[in-house]
Design an enzyme around this catalytic site. Structure first.
Site, short mmCIF file in Angstrom:
data_model
loop_
_atom_site.label_atom_id
_atom_site.label_comp_id
_atom_site.label_asym_id
_atom_site.label_seq_id
_atom_site.Cartn_x
_atom_site.Cartn_y
_atom_site.Cartn_z
N ASP B 53 60.90 88.33 -0.70
CA ASP B 53 60.95 86.93 -1.12
C ASP B 53 59.88 86.62 -2.16
OD1 ASP B 53 63.07 86.24 0.48
OD2 ASP B 53 61.79 85.80 2.21
N TYR B 111 55.95 96.81 7.19
CA TYR B 111 55.45 95.57 6.59
C TYR B 111 54.08 95.26 7.18
CZ TYR B 111 59.69 93.90 4.21
OH TYR B 111 60.74 93.73 3.36
#
Lengths: 246, 246
Positions: B53, B111
């Protein structure tokens, strides 16, 4: 009645035109003075320990200001940080006696220069290190760096700010060279630094480490006391003011 | 004749509108495709391992592209980096067989989420960490984090991207929490992540660590398999795609 406030300030130099106030208003000093004016309602002058150039960073710059508002130091910190850009942060505040002066009381400064020695500069190091995509000879760099320790006439490693310096004699207490992966840092602890002095010293050290200047020539340049071209100025973005000693 | 090129890419997500191509052209994919088009002379499609994003960073995103030009991998890297913004860097390139697919061949991803837990966010952490100016209970955070390990229906921690996911079942192999000074990092290793899943999990972990949500309620939410408001989404700027596993 005013009281003297001492501040420790960190900044990412990339978005600003250096420390010293300028008509366009986008300097660290300008941002600080505007923040103070919004809190106190009157214009104030912020005195820094030294002017950092456009692009130069600070982990702990020091400054003082005389304020007419009796806020607690922690409140000053909160109020200023709420008004300043996120790339400028006041880390600490405290009231000091009126004979403290951020610049005149300083006993010395520590500057760090960061070099990224690898084919590719990682995105997170962009504007925070000097990218050298060629191999460096660290032994030569270390050998060359030692020559700057001590008291010297650094005229050969001083920039011209328009008006001549009263004296170009300075003392460097230590030069530390460290390597951590692709990052080479060179840290200078000295009683004071002339305009562009660290960047000119790093430029000459780099020339030695790249094999395009001999250490003997660097020493001869230092001894000459004259600013003979060509001189390589390391870019501002690799330079960090680490600390001001009092 | 085209050959398939695999790339490892790092980026500072702050100046870009995320990975996936958009009409305004300021995404990582757009910048890469423009660079390829300038080198090859024809439009190409770059396939990423996953869409990050707007604001999310990557240390090693993976992508593939079919190219009609037989450059050596090191030349590709040089050519692309010369054309890309400094905040996007191709770290490695190599030719792979045509059955490799950056997204479909991926076995998992790592992540990392970075939280800066201190009264003041240092300028160098701006846009790179979530600033939490309140004390965190690390023990509670650790205890809560463990509940996400394993195979779960993560519907309660998935964002709505417009169209429903085929399945909201994912496996998280590990969640590692570390503290280094003011920086708390939470690292997730999983076979795949739903839209906003890491940021929604971190949001709920933070609520527990701040004492405004009980670990039992977090577990009940995970077990419910439903996206019940209110949900706290941790900001994009703290998230980093560390690695794609193949």
């Amino acid at each position: 009645m005013t009281r003297r406030l001492k501040m420790i300030i960190a900044y990412d130099g990339a978005p600003f035109a250096g420390w010293q106030s300028q008509p366009h208003g986008n300097t660290i000093q300008d941002h600080l003075e505007r923040a103070f004016e919004r809190v106190t309602g009157t214009p104030v002058r912020v005195h820094g320990a030294g002017r950092t150039d456009a692009g130069v960073h600070a982990l702990a710059q020091c400054a003082h200001v005389d304020v007419n508002k009796a806020l607690a130091p922690a409140r000053w910190m909160e109020a200023l940080n709420a008004l300043l850009p996120a790339a400028i942060r006041v880390l600490r505040c405290r009231y000091v006696s009126d004979d403290f002066h951020a610049r005149l009381s300083a006993k010395g400064k520590i500057y760090r220069y960061r070099i990224w020695s690898a084919p590719v500069l990682p995105p997170f190091e962009y504007r925070r290190a000097w990218h050298i995509p060629h191999p460096l000879d660290l032994k030569i760099l270390l050998k060359a760096a030692k020559h700057f320790v001590g008291t010297h006439d650094f005229a050969a490693f001083a920039g011209n700010r328009g008006k001549p310096e009263r004296s170009t004699i300075r003392t460097i207490n230590s030069v530390r060279v460290r390597q951590n992966g692709s990052c080479v840092t060179i840290e200078f602890d000295g009683d004071g630094f002339l305009y562009k002095m660290v960047r000119l010293i790093v430029g000459s050290l780099l020339k030695c480490a790249l094999g395009i200047m001999r250490v003997e020539d660097l020493v001869a340049r230092l001894d000459s006391g004259r600013a003979t071209p060509p001189r390589l100025v390391a870019p501002a973005e690799g330079l960090v003011l680490v600390r001001v000693r009092y």
